[in-house]
Design an enzyme around this catalytic site. Structure first.
Site, short mmCIF file in Angstrom:
data_model
loop_
_atom_site.label_atom_id
_atom_site.label_comp_id
_atom_site.label_asym_id
_atom_site.label_seq_id
_atom_site.Cartn_x
_atom_site.Cartn_y
_atom_site.Cartn_z
N PRO A 106 1.00 -1.32 -0.04
CA PRO A 106 -0.24 0.16 -0.06
C PRO A 106 0.94 1.19 -0.11
O PRO A 106 1.83 1.36 0.56
CB PRO A 106 -0.90 0.02 1.31
CG PRO A 106 -0.58 -1.28 1.92
CD PRO A 106 0.60 -1.98 1.20
N GLU A 107 0.46 2.33 -0.75
CA GLU A 107 0.97 3.44 -0.84
C GLU A 107 0.01 4.64 -0.55
O GLU A 107 -1.07 4.16 -0.04
CB GLU A 107 1.62 3.70 -2.36
CG GLU A 107 2.69 2.68 -2.84
CD GLU A 107 3.22 2.86 -4.17
OE1 GLU A 107 3.13 4.07 -4.61
OE2 GLU A 107 3.45 1.85 -4.87
#
Ligand SMILES: [Zn+2]
Length: 292
Positions: free
Chosen positions: A2-3
């Site tokens: 996840p960013e």
């Protein structure tokens, strides 16, 4: 992994479900998930506190906890972590690491298959977020600031953009996407970029992150972000056609990270050397290396 957009989706999901609720108790199923905790046990410290705010900083999910003493709980999802809100009566799932029981009969489940995710509980948020750089969606993130942060560096642009102490929240996907949109080769030394490249790069980063946030990020089918609808243009599309010029998308390795690009839209800087992983039908680039 996840960013910023995926973490932002998680924050919005939690905001609707847990803000204003109080914590009854917490159960730690994998002790190493709790990376920072001062004084009493984690469970003792959070029990009775109210979650007054859920927010994001870089790739961290933050929760402000008001109680006998105010605390901040930060969660780094890392590779495979997810935060879900489920009825407390539901069974513990195989990879649940921490469960936080809430006053409304529901509970926050921190599920993390690969166990790299971490939670930090601290009275002073600086202890966790001090080292993080500028937020790329903030007004503060101007072309001038981007240029000031990076232009003096000899290192390649991609690892510089991944450096969380300079810009917080970008990761492999959105850096590849932003460089492609700006027509910048990932190995271009920061110091070699012309003045107008910073303006274009800043615009691409903000456009791509905003688009991805509005589409709930990217769904990789790993359960971290269910239903993310952002579809990358080059990331993970080796061998496919570039949406801009129909050239073939290549994969190279930059700083040990798989990197996706279109060599016609992102011409190689003159001195950059890199390993190119060839894929079906990919044309072999010149393997000539300068002798030292
Ligand atoms: Zn192209």
């Amino acid at each position: 992994m996840p960013e910023l957009p995926e973490v932002e989706s998680t924050v919005r999901y939690l905001k609707e479900r847990v803000e204003g609720l109080s914590i009854e108790r917490a159960v730690i199923l994998w002790h190493r998930t709790i990376a920072l905790n001062r004084g009493k046990s984690f469970s003792q410290q959070v029990a009775g506190a109210t979650i007054t705010e859920v927010f994001r900083r870089g790739k961290l999910v933050g929760m402000r906890l008001a109680g006998a003493s105010d605390q901040f709980l930060f969660t780094h999802l890392r590779m495979s972590g997810s935060l879900d809100v489920l009825p407390s009566s539901f069974d513990v799932a195989p990879h649940d690491r921490v469960i936080i029981f809430l006053s409304n009969g529901k509970s926050i489940r921190f599920n993390d298959t690969r166990k790299f995710g971490r939670m930090y509980l601290t009275p002073s948020p600086d202890e966790v977020v001090r080292s993080l750089g500028v937020e790329p969606l903030s007004a503060e993130f101007t072309p001038e600031l981007l240029q000031r942060l990076l232009a003096g560096r000899k290192r390649a642009i991609k690892p510089a953009l991944l450096d969380q102490s300079l810009i917080a929240g970008l990761g492999n996907i959105y850096v590849d996407e932003s460089l492609w949109r700006s027509g910048i080769h990932p190995l271009s030394p920061c110091s070699s970029l012309p003045e107008d490249a910073w303006r274009s790069l800043r615009r691409s980063i903000q456009e791509i992150l905003s688009e991805a946030v509005s589409l709930l990020g990217t769904d990789f089918g790993d359960g971290v972000v269910d239903g993310g609808m952002y579809r990358p243009s080059v990331y993970g599309r080796t061998g496919e056609r570039c949406p801009r010029c129909s050239g073939e998308i290549s994969r190279i390795v930059v700083g040990q990270r798989g990197t996706h690009l279109c060599l016609s839209c992102q011409p190689k800087p003159r001195k950059a050397r890199h390993r190119v992983k060839l894929t079906r039908g990919a044309k072999a680039p010149s393997q000539k290396r300068r002798k030292r």
